[in-house]
Design an enzyme around this catalytic site. Structure first.
Site, PDB file in Angstrom:
ATOM      1  N   HIS A 171       0.825  -1.209   0.000  1.00  0.00           N
ATOM      2  CA  HIS A 171       0.000   0.000   0.000  1.00  0.00           C
ATOM      3  C   HIS A 171       0.861   1.263   0.000  1.00  0.00           C
ATOM      4  O   HIS A 171       2.014   1.265   0.449  1.00  0.00           O
ATOM      5  CB  HIS A 171      -0.927   0.005   1.215  1.00  0.00           C
ATOM      6  CG  HIS A 171      -0.190   0.056   2.532  1.00  0.00           C
ATOM      7  ND1 HIS A 171       0.340   1.213   3.051  1.00  0.00           N
ATOM      8  CD2 HIS A 171       0.112  -0.921   3.419  1.00  0.00           C
ATOM      9  CE1 HIS A 171       0.931   0.961   4.197  1.00  0.00           C
ATOM     10  NE2 HIS A 171       0.809  -0.334   4.448  1.00  0.00           N
ATOM     11  N   GLN A 192       2.001   5.103   1.140  1.00  0.00           N
ATOM     12  CA  GLN A 192       2.286   5.617   2.480  1.00  0.00           C
ATOM     13  C   GLN A 192       0.992   5.908   3.238  1.00  0.00           C
ATOM     14  O   GLN A 192       0.073   6.528   2.709  1.00  0.00           O
ATOM     15  CB  GLN A 192       3.111   6.908   2.390  1.00  0.00           C
ATOM     16  CG  GLN A 192       3.509   7.463   3.755  1.00  0.00           C
ATOM     17  CD  GLN A 192       3.967   8.910   3.683  1.00  0.00           C
ATOM     18  OE1 GLN A 192       3.183   9.802   3.356  1.00  0.00           O
ATOM     19  NE2 GLN A 192       5.237   9.142   3.966  1.00  0.00           N
ATOM     20  N   SER A 193       0.925   5.458   4.489  1.00  0.00           N
ATOM     21  CA  SER A 193      -0.248   5.721   5.324  1.00  0.00           C
ATOM     22  C   SER A 193       0.023   6.906   6.250  1.00  0.00           C
ATOM     23  O   SER A 193       1.166   7.362   6.396  1.00  0.00           O
ATOM     24  CB  SER A 193      -0.597   4.489   6.161  1.00  0.00           C
ATOM     25  OG  SER A 193       0.330   4.324   7.227  1.00  0.00           O
ATOM     26  N   ASN A 223       2.466   5.684   8.740  1.00  0.00           N
ATOM     27  CA  ASN A 223       3.821   5.599   8.173  1.00  0.00           C
ATOM     28  C   ASN A 223       4.489   6.972   8.267  1.00  0.00           C
ATOM     29  O   ASN A 223       5.655   7.090   8.667  1.00  0.00           O
ATOM     30  CB  ASN A 223       3.797   5.188   6.706  1.00  0.00           C
ATOM     31  CG  ASN A 223       3.405   3.744   6.468  1.00  0.00           C
ATOM     32  OD1 ASN A 223       2.754   3.442   5.472  1.00  0.00           O
ATOM     33  ND2 ASN A 223       3.793   2.829   7.351  1.00  0.00           N
ATOM     34  N   ARG A 246      -6.010   1.074   4.027  1.00  0.00           N
ATOM     35  CA  ARG A 246      -4.873   1.569   3.242  1.00  0.00           C
ATOM     36  C   ARG A 246      -4.541   0.664   2.066  1.00  0.00           C
ATOM     37  O   ARG A 246      -4.145   1.148   1.003  1.00  0.00           O
ATOM     38  CB  ARG A 246      -3.656   1.778   4.146  1.00  0.00           C
ATOM     39  CG  ARG A 246      -3.196   0.556   4.937  1.00  0.00           C
ATOM     40  CD  ARG A 246      -2.238   0.991   6.054  1.00  0.00           C
ATOM     41  NE  ARG A 246      -1.617  -0.104   6.790  1.00  0.00           N
ATOM     42  CZ  ARG A 246      -2.136  -0.693   7.860  1.00  0.00           C
ATOM     43  NH1 ARG A 246      -3.332  -0.312   8.311  1.00  0.00           N
ATOM     44  NH2 ARG A 246      -1.475  -1.647   8.499  1.00  0.00           N
ATOM     45  N   GLU A 269      -1.621  -6.688   7.466  1.00  0.00           N
ATOM     46  CA  GLU A 269      -0.274  -6.462   7.983  1.00  0.00           C
ATOM     47  C   GLU A 269      -0.031  -7.355   9.198  1.00  0.00           C
ATOM     48  O   GLU A 269      -0.980  -7.825   9.839  1.00  0.00           O
ATOM     49  CB  GLU A 269      -0.120  -4.980   8.367  1.00  0.00           C
ATOM     50  CG  GLU A 269       1.199  -4.585   9.021  1.00  0.00           C
ATOM     51  CD  GLU A 269       2.408  -4.862   8.152  1.00  0.00           C
ATOM     52  OE1 GLU A 269       2.702  -6.057   7.920  1.00  0.00           O
ATOM     53  OE2 GLU A 269       3.079  -3.904   7.732  1.00  0.00           O
ATOM     54  N   LYS A 321       8.086   4.712  16.636  1.00  0.00           N
ATOM     55  CA  LYS A 321       9.213   3.779  16.516  1.00  0.00           C
ATOM     56  C   LYS A 321      10.490   4.343  17.127  1.00  0.00           C
ATOM     57  O   LYS A 321      11.236   3.619  17.799  1.00  0.00           O
ATOM     58  CB  LYS A 321       9.427   3.418  15.039  1.00  0.00           C
ATOM     59  CG  LYS A 321       8.279   2.629  14.443  1.00  0.00           C
ATOM     60  CD  LYS A 321       8.453   2.410  12.945  1.00  0.00           C
ATOM     61  CE  LYS A 321       7.241   1.705  12.358  1.00  0.00           C
ATOM     62  NZ  LYS A 321       7.349   1.554  10.883  1.00  0.00           N
ATOM     63  N   ARG A 346      10.935  -5.663  14.969  1.00  0.00           N
ATOM     64  CA  ARG A 346      10.496  -5.266  13.637  1.00  0.00           C
ATOM     65  C   ARG A 346      10.905  -6.256  12.555  1.00  0.00           C
ATOM     66  O   ARG A 346      10.138  -6.506  11.628  1.00  0.00           O
ATOM     67  CB  ARG A 346      11.065  -3.884  13.279  1.00  0.00           C
ATOM     68  CG  ARG A 346      10.524  -2.734  14.098  1.00  0.00           C
ATOM     69  CD  ARG A 346      11.051  -1.417  13.580  1.00  0.00           C
ATOM     70  NE  ARG A 346      10.566  -1.167  12.215  1.00  0.00           N
ATOM     71  CZ  ARG A 346      11.047  -0.213  11.427  1.00  0.00           C
ATOM     72  NH1 ARG A 346      12.038   0.558  11.844  1.00  0.00           N
ATOM     73  NH2 ARG A 346      10.547  -0.041  10.219  1.00  0.00           N
ATOM     74  N   ASN A 378       4.740  -6.543   5.679  1.00  0.00           N
ATOM     75  CA  ASN A 378       5.098  -7.839   6.247  1.00  0.00           C
ATOM     76  C   ASN A 378       4.304  -9.009   5.683  1.00  0.00           C
ATOM     77  O   ASN A 378       4.841 -10.113   5.572  1.00  0.00           O
ATOM     78  CB  ASN A 378       4.992  -7.785   7.769  1.00  0.00           C
ATOM     79  CG  ASN A 378       6.149  -7.033   8.381  1.00  0.00           C
ATOM     80  OD1 ASN A 378       7.289  -7.463   8.301  1.00  0.00           O
ATOM     81  ND2 ASN A 378       5.863  -5.881   8.978  1.00  0.00           N
TER      82      ASN A 378
END
EC number: 5.4.2.11
Length: 229
Positions: free
Chosen positions: A8, A10-11, A14, A59, A86, A97, A113, A183
């Site tokens: 997808h 960029q959310s 993100n 997304r 995801e 993060k 991660r 992922n």
């Protein structure tokens, strides 16, 4: 036979550098542009689809919609499954993060991660972020709903869906596009390419860039390339 995979665009999370997982966030404006650009590149490459697959997260669904619209293929049937979601980041979902790395150490966060079999901290049973509280998962067996996943567990839900639902379509000669997540796509790529548990840590799939696989009759890759120009 060709298979097209798209992470997808960029959310919003993100953009904010937050762990997202199963939390349902929208595309950022940049993500919309990425998805539309992917569709235009697919059209320019002459790639046509007979069936499409995506997750149940906004997304990915919107990315697929933009791709199909920009490539003049809005009529293509779309199948949505939570198995393409995801990876579930457990109690990390919603955390920044960088701040998490400062708290727990960069090495620990990198393992959460990227490691194949290291689980993140799991959601507590009564956590309001539990997916069982989301209507889209209410028909699932509660034992199937994760409180957190590593890549290994993600692969264990993605690959049966590939084997039982997606692969038969390809073997019937249908041209497939899958719009999913970093992922869930890493899990599928690991399976298709036979990537080792250690090597998969280094695999990064960019947002909004179509990845084209050319497959043989056994659905093994004989070539792959990104439509990034």
């Amino acid at each position: 036979m060709k298979l097209v995979l798209i992470r997808h665009g960029q959310s919003e999370w993100n953009k904010l550098n937050l762990f997202t997982g199963w939390h349902d966030v929208d595309l950022s404006q940049e993500g919309v542009v990425e998805a539309m650009t992917a569709g235009k590149r697919i059209k320019e490459a002459g790639l046509e689809f007979d069936v499409a697959f995506t997750s149940v997260l906004t997304r990915a669904i919107k990315t697929l919609n933009y791709v199909l619209e920009e490539s003049d293929q809005m009529w293509v049937p779309v199948h949505k499954s939570w198995r393409l979601n995801e990876r579930h980041y457990g109690a990390l979902q919603g955390l920044n993060k960088q701040e998490t790395a400062e708290k727990y150490g960069a090495d620990q966060v990198q393992k959460w991660r990227r490691s194949y079999d290291t689980l993140p901290p799991l959601l507590e049973e009564n956590d309001e972020r539990q997916a069982k509280n989301d209507r889209r998962y209410q028909l699932l067996d509660t034992h199937a709903i994760p409180s957190g996943e590593n890549l290994k567990v993600t692969l264990e839900r993605v690959i049966p869906y590939w084997m039982d639902t997606i692969a038969p379509e390809i073997k019937e000669g249908r041209r497939v596009v899958i719009a999913a997540h970093g992922n869930s796509l890493r899990a599928l790529v690991k399976f298709l390419e036979g990537i080792s548990d250690d090597e998969i840590m280094d695999l990064e799939i960019p947002t909004g860039v179509p990845l084209v696989y050319e497959l043989n009759d056994d659905l093994k890759p004989v070539n792959k390339y990104y439509l990034d120009k």
